[in-house]
Design an enzyme around this catalytic site. Structure first.
Site, PDB file in Angstrom:
ATOM      1  N   HIS A 229       2.108  12.192  -0.779  1.00 54.58           N
ATOM      2  CA  HIS A 229       1.669  13.590  -0.721  1.00 54.58           C
ATOM      3  C   HIS A 229       2.899  14.459  -0.999  1.00 54.58           C
ATOM      4  O   HIS A 229       3.934  14.305  -0.358  1.00 54.58           O
ATOM      5  CB  HIS A 229       1.079  13.914   0.655  1.00 54.58           C
ATOM      6  CG  HIS A 229      -0.119  13.093   1.007  1.00 54.58           C
ATOM      7  ND1 HIS A 229      -1.346  13.287   0.427  1.00 54.58           N
ATOM      8  CD2 HIS A 229      -0.263  12.050   1.876  1.00 54.58           C
ATOM      9  CE1 HIS A 229      -2.214  12.418   0.927  1.00 54.58           C
ATOM     10  NE2 HIS A 229      -1.584  11.666   1.804  1.00 54.58           N
TER      11      HIS A 229
ATOM     12  N   SER B  33       0.854  -1.191   0.000  1.00 55.85           N
ATOM     13  CA  SER B  33       0.000   0.000   0.000  1.00 55.85           C
ATOM     14  C   SER B  33       0.886   1.235   0.000  1.00 55.85           C
ATOM     15  O   SER B  33       1.819   1.333   0.802  1.00 55.85           O
ATOM     16  CB  SER B  33      -0.901   0.001   1.231  1.00 55.85           C
ATOM     17  OG  SER B  33      -1.731   1.151   1.250  1.00 55.85           O
TER      18      SER B  33
ATOM     19  N   HIS C  92      -3.154   7.376 -17.453  1.00 58.37           N
ATOM     20  CA  HIS C  92      -4.102   6.354 -17.887  1.00 58.37           C
ATOM     21  C   HIS C  92      -3.553   5.537 -19.056  1.00 58.37           C
ATOM     22  O   HIS C  92      -3.849   4.336 -19.170  1.00 58.37           O
ATOM     23  CB  HIS C  92      -5.436   6.999 -18.257  1.00 58.37           C
ATOM     24  CG  HIS C  92      -6.310   7.285 -17.078  1.00 58.37           C
ATOM     25  ND1 HIS C  92      -7.252   6.392 -16.626  1.00 58.37           N
ATOM     26  CD2 HIS C  92      -6.377   8.358 -16.250  1.00 58.37           C
ATOM     27  CE1 HIS C  92      -7.865   6.904 -15.573  1.00 58.37           C
ATOM     28  NE2 HIS C  92      -7.359   8.100 -15.324  1.00 58.37           N
TER      29      HIS C  92
ATOM     30  N   THR D 201      -1.916  -3.195  -4.116  1.00 58.48           N
ATOM     31  CA  THR D 201      -2.234  -4.507  -4.685  1.00 58.48           C
ATOM     32  C   THR D 201      -2.119  -5.532  -3.565  1.00 58.48           C
ATOM     33  O   THR D 201      -1.305  -5.379  -2.651  1.00 58.48           O
ATOM     34  CB  THR D 201      -1.323  -4.910  -5.862  1.00 58.48           C
ATOM     35  OG1 THR D 201       0.045  -4.928  -5.439  1.00 58.48           O
ATOM     36  CG2 THR D 201      -1.479  -3.960  -7.030  1.00 58.48           C
ATOM     37  N   ARG D 202      -2.924  -6.585  -3.652  1.00 59.83           N
ATOM     38  CA  ARG D 202      -2.997  -7.518  -2.535  1.00 59.83           C
ATOM     39  C   ARG D 202      -3.522  -8.875  -2.995  1.00 59.83           C
ATOM     40  O   ARG D 202      -4.161  -9.003  -4.036  1.00 59.83           O
ATOM     41  CB  ARG D 202      -3.929  -6.976  -1.447  1.00 59.83           C
ATOM     42  CG  ARG D 202      -5.339  -6.713  -1.959  1.00 59.83           C
ATOM     43  CD  ARG D 202      -6.191  -5.938  -0.967  1.00 59.83           C
ATOM     44  NE  ARG D 202      -7.492  -5.619  -1.541  1.00 59.83           N
ATOM     45  CZ  ARG D 202      -7.743  -4.536  -2.271  1.00 59.83           C
ATOM     46  NH1 ARG D 202      -6.771  -3.663  -2.523  1.00 59.83           N
ATOM     47  NH2 ARG D 202      -8.954  -4.318  -2.749  1.00 59.83           N
TER      48      ARG D 202
ATOM     49  N   HIS E 239      -1.911   7.123  -5.230  1.00 55.91           N
ATOM     50  CA  HIS E 239      -2.176   5.953  -4.388  1.00 55.91           C
ATOM     51  C   HIS E 239      -1.949   4.696  -5.205  1.00 55.91           C
ATOM     52  O   HIS E 239      -2.256   4.645  -6.400  1.00 55.91           O
ATOM     53  CB  HIS E 239      -3.628   5.994  -3.888  1.00 55.91           C
ATOM     54  CG  HIS E 239      -4.205   4.637  -3.583  1.00 55.91           C
ATOM     55  ND1 HIS E 239      -4.969   3.930  -4.496  1.00 55.91           N
ATOM     56  CD2 HIS E 239      -4.108   3.861  -2.482  1.00 55.91           C
ATOM     57  CE1 HIS E 239      -5.329   2.779  -3.963  1.00 55.91           C
ATOM     58  NE2 HIS E 239      -4.830   2.704  -2.749  1.00 55.91           N
TER      59      HIS E 239
END
Length: 294
Positions: free
Chosen positions: A120, A116, A164, A133-134, A130
């Protein structure tokens, strides 16, 4: 099913750790390279690394890596964790309902590993970001999830398009339907209902990914992680020296307030981490160092 997944768990956990190491090295290199701007005379930022432990359940933990007050990053955290234990009643019910499972109350064991990241930035023109992945396992099934989204307080269309484009390229390697589907999912997930607006300019998000082919789903999740640096680093390099005003800083702090509201009220990972007894400092690492509200 438990034994046959031991190797897969090890591989997934090792991958998230290797991605963490790559990102930490890249971010510290950015700090070293920054030789101009209002923070150039400050020491190059370095991550402070702390081991984390679950406060409840059977165990597990990870590494919390946080950099504060750097030349480029005002605060950035890159966490990895591997935790296991038994799900509480509330978590069991939520998982059973979302995934359509039966028998959770009979065997509520779980295992979860992931990375995670939230950054900032010092310069209001450099977008916050941000990444998560998990992999999640129970005796009743396994799933991958995560995504990444860009959170500028002063959006640039070129930055949004470039970010993107890299995500689409990596998604298309696996399935041409992934990018449009997961982009739409991000637009829905990263929405702040009480403000009637998105928290940023989107990205991709997916959850409960189990195609039946663990290797394929793991490969896709790895590519989501690999997309992050080429999607984000060029934006930082382009914007980190842009001149900014007091008004720009005020806009940045206000946008961070929106970000904090989302993370505390709606983010699924924040809720899961706190409910399952993980280190609260690691769970709340994503919170901005400063923010403002009207």
């Amino acid at each position: 099913m438990t034994e046959q997944f031991d190797d897969k768990k090890t591989r997934a956990s090792a991958w998230f750790r290797s991605l963490r190491d790559e990102i930490v090295a890249a971010f510290e290199a950015l700090e070293e390279a920054q030789q101009s701007g209002p923070f150039a005379e400050a020491p190059a930022g370095r991550f402070e690394v702390t081991e984390t432990r679950r406060e409840a359940g059977d165990g597990g933990g990870g590494l919390m890596s946080v950099m504060r007050g750097g030349r480029v990053f005002e605060k950035v955290g890159v966490n990895v964790s591997t935790v296991y234990g038994t799900l509480g009643r509330k978590a069991q019910a939520a998982m059973a309902a979302r995934k359509g499972l039966e028998g959770m109350e009979d065997d509520p064991r779980f295992w979860a590993s992931g990375i995670s990241l939230v950054a900032h930035m010092q310069n209001p023109h450099t977008p916050a970001v941000h990444l998560n992945t998990r992999m999640f396992w129970t005796p009743h099934g396994w799933w991958f999830g995560g995504g990444t989204d860009l959170n500028p307080c002063l959006p640039y269309d070129d930055d949004t398009e470039a970010f993107h484009a890299v995500l689409k390229e990596h998604c298309d390697r696996h399935d041409l339907s992934h990018y449009p589907r997961f982009k739409a999912w991000a637009d829905e997930y990263f929405y702040v209902p009480h403000r009637h607006r998105a928290r940023g300019v989107g990205g991709i998000f997916y959850d409960d990914l189990n195609s039946g082919d663990w290797e394929a789903d793991f490969a896709f999740t790895q590519d989501v992680g690999r997309a992050f640096l080429p999607a984000y680093l060029p934006l930082v390099e382009d914007r980190r020296d842009t001149a900014w005003s007091h008004e720009d800083r005020a806009a940045q702090l206000a946008h961070r307030g929106l970000y904090a509201e989302y993370n505390l009220l709606y983010d699924r990972g924040t809720k899961f981490g706190l409910e399952t007894g993980h280190d609260p400092d690691a769970v709340l690492m994503s919170m901005p160092p400063l923010a403002s509200w009207p």
